[in-house]
Design a protein around this motif. Sequence first.
Motif, mmCIF file in Angstrom:
data_model
loop_
_atom_site.group_PDB
_atom_site.id
_atom_site.type_symbol
_atom_site.label_atom_id
_atom_site.label_comp_id
_atom_site.label_asym_id
_atom_site.label_seq_id
_atom_site.Cartn_x
_atom_site.Cartn_y
_atom_site.Cartn_z
ATOM 1 N N UNK A 48 34.090 -1.921 78.808
ATOM 2 C CA UNK A 48 34.460 -2.478 77.639
ATOM 3 C C UNK A 48 34.947 -1.819 76.551
ATOM 4 N N UNK A 49 35.942 -2.001 75.854
ATOM 5 C CA UNK A 49 36.556 -1.358 74.822
ATOM 6 C C UNK A 49 36.963 -2.175 73.709
ATOM 7 N N UNK A 50 37.129 -1.527 72.421
ATOM 8 C CA UNK A 50 37.857 -2.273 71.336
ATOM 9 C C UNK A 50 39.380 -1.936 71.228
ATOM 10 N N UNK A 51 39.783 -1.398 70.207
ATOM 11 C CA UNK A 51 41.285 -1.071 69.956
ATOM 12 C C UNK A 51 41.313 0.079 69.566
ATOM 13 N N UNK A 72 35.074 -4.747 68.228
ATOM 14 C CA UNK A 72 34.255 -5.794 68.785
ATOM 15 C C UNK A 72 33.734 -5.547 70.125
ATOM 16 N N UNK A 73 34.294 -4.296 70.735
ATOM 17 C CA UNK A 73 33.859 -3.954 72.234
ATOM 18 C C UNK A 73 32.443 -4.079 72.472
ATOM 19 N N UNK A 74 31.330 -3.592 71.657
ATOM 20 C CA UNK A 74 29.952 -3.570 71.611
ATOM 21 C C UNK A 74 29.324 -5.084 71.804
ATOM 22 N N UNK A 75 30.057 -6.072 70.819
ATOM 23 C CA UNK A 75 29.541 -7.277 70.848
ATOM 24 C C UNK A 75 30.118 -8.091 72.201
ATOM 25 N N UNK A 88 26.198 -2.971 85.503
ATOM 26 C CA UNK A 88 26.189 -1.724 84.638
ATOM 27 C C UNK A 88 27.185 -1.996 83.578
ATOM 28 N N UNK A 89 26.956 -1.971 82.411
ATOM 29 C CA UNK A 89 27.932 -1.916 81.124
ATOM 30 C C UNK A 89 28.159 -0.806 80.551
ATOM 31 N N UNK A 90 29.052 -0.299 80.470
ATOM 32 C CA UNK A 90 29.720 0.774 79.489
ATOM 33 C C UNK A 90 30.694 0.518 78.562
ATOM 34 N N UNK A 91 30.443 0.856 77.208
ATOM 35 C CA UNK A 91 31.315 0.411 76.279
ATOM 36 C C UNK A 91 32.078 1.663 75.781
ATOM 37 N N UNK A 92 33.405 1.876 75.713
ATOM 38 C CA UNK A 92 33.888 3.081 74.886
ATOM 39 C C UNK A 92 35.010 2.828 73.950
ATOM 40 N N UNK A 93 35.073 3.653 73.197
ATOM 41 C CA UNK A 93 35.992 3.615 72.096
ATOM 42 C C UNK A 93 35.931 4.811 71.061
ATOM 43 N N UNK A 94 36.676 4.598 70.087
ATOM 44 C CA UNK A 94 36.980 5.712 69.079
ATOM 45 C C UNK A 94 36.110 5.600 67.770
ATOM 46 N N UNK A 95 36.435 6.747 66.705
ATOM 47 C CA UNK A 95 35.548 6.533 65.725
ATOM 48 C C UNK A 95 35.699 5.415 64.808
#
Lengths: 273, 378, 64
Positions: A48-51, A72-75, A88-95
Amino acid sequence: MAFDYEKYIRPGKLPHIWCPGCGHGIVMKGLIRAIDTLGLEKNSTAIVSGIGCASRLPGYLDFCTLHTTHGRGMAFATGIKFARPELQVICVGGDGDGVAIGGNHFIHACRRNIDMTYLIMNNNIYGMTGGQFSPTTPMGARASTTPYGNPDPPFDIAKLAIGAGATFVARGTAYHASQIDKLLVEAIRHKGFSVVEILDSCPTTYGRRNKFRSAVEMMNNLKESTVSIKAAENMSPEQLQGKVITGLLYKENKPEYIAEYQKIIDDAQEIYR
Amino acid sequence: MAKKIALLQGNEACAYGALYAGCRFFAGYPITPSTEVAEVMARELPKLGGKFIQMEDEIGAMAAVIGASLTGMKTLTATSGPGFSLKQENIGYACITEVPCVIINVMRGGPSTGMPTGPSQSDVMQAKWGTHGDHPAICLVPASVQELFTETVRAFNLSEKYRTPVTVMPDEIVGHMRERIEFPEPGDLPVVNRAVPSVGPEEYLPYDTRFGDIPPLAAFGSGYRFHLTGLNKTADGFPTNKAEVVQREGERQLRKIEDNIDDIVLYEEYLLDDAEIAIVAFGSTARSARYAVNEARKAGIKAGLFRIITYWPFPDKQLAPLAARVKAIIVPEMNLGMTIHEVKRCAAGNSKVTGIFRVDGEPINPGQILDEIREAGK
Amino acid sequence: MEKQFPKIEINERYCKGCHICVEFCPTRVLAMKGFTASVINLEACIGCMQCELRCPDFAVKVTT
């Protein structure tokens, strides 16, 4: 023998959109190696990711993938994992995605301790929108919205995660490529919420404004500005001045949210049967 | 066997309706005057093996509900006023990705913090135009505790059937009133479950219009893997900027509602057959209007009530002919004029349309409506 | 027995010419040839994989 990255990449999706010398590709390769080491099933792994630039990562990977809204990826990931814990859930994104607009979701995910992994690619800038300063841009640095230097002090993402209650916090860099998968393997194996921050580089929108002449120079900077937690043990405070510590920074075992909630379900069903 | 009867609050009925519909996941954030929905779900869901989570904010709650729905669950969130504003971003995401979920918005005074404990009917436009961009909208506005139960069940059915978020919007009066409710037995009300793909994982695409305007949505973890994004997308779920694809997809998303208006639009007509004056109202205001109509009839005035139950899509098809045959239409609503513009659009100049607007936190009472009926009847 | 060298493949369609593989090769096996990286001295390769590991673009593949 060669490692077959493309086994995990959706057909026809390469070359990716990231700029020449951007570290995100190095991090994605690390994630793929970690997934390979762990033998994660494609159909039972959600990424999952955000923007943002980093949040484009899931689209390349041949898993259950979700590119959501900014920060919002984490939510979204919380909803997926809580509803179907066998994934298995992995969330990715930037700072910017993770600790600015998504900061609230981030700290509460740390506190809640759901068994998921959050991979933050920290390149100290909003790349996709053209190089505005982020909550991890160092003071004094130039960005399109800090033309006179950044007056805004940065977050230390790992410290933030530890302070918020994350039970596994590690930091690596795109330069130390072979360490990325090792940190991620440990993080994904950890029962609880794990945060892996990878210091990354954006030659296009950060490097050019901050006197880095090339992607290679930015990679070297990642090497020179960091020190492993092991090496740091034998260094004086003076020697550690200005250095960022990498490696496994924090780990503890705490009750995991979904396991705790399952007890509530079990009790409720027992009482009201 | 006698039906189970109870004295129940509207918000509580809403939660029980959700459970009846098969909802087993709730994510929310405390906000007046909707919190009782969350409280009942927190208590009841674990008994049924379901999941309740109080998220860190309204945005996160909306996100969690969409994420959970993607695993195949029926999911609910509940909010009010400012919370509904905050949820708009991810409601748009559910619209474009076409992930079913139900949102309860108990309407309170606004804008901003407004009147947290005061009733209002001022979120009806937000339910359609709140999130940016064109998108489908289904919004239901029940008027009683019993109806909050049945309309919540219907909201889940419509959401699953049309693969879109559905909003149920009682005003605070309906949400907080206590009335007698007769609990439907299992089987009394239809319960629609999500269509599953008829093709195998290798062939599956999340927006495969070979299966019509509402392609089946596979669940994460069910052996199907695919990509979803909030960007404009092609049939495979991946982003596109191609003009003809974006246009076609945008039109399809609206069409899936517009082509099924008769299935979605629910309304109630009361004493309209010979009416010369029609009241168009919804929610608690419709209850005052009904009383006023009865009083008017006693006084020899031919008044009737058109009660909106499905607010979006708007009941154009019913209101246009009504406007053509009555002398006057009165629109009482707890806002400063929202529904009246829709009614005027439907009336197209064929009848006089006047409004009664209140935003002072007080209900519109029958006397006020009766006065307006008398005025219109002159 | 003849010494076996690793096989290094550069996918020119993926390579974005960032120079990372060239600069971080400890034995100068790679060089830029026009826009993309290219193998110029395979005999010097020690199979350390740094070029592949640090290539952000999935363009370098080392078979040992």
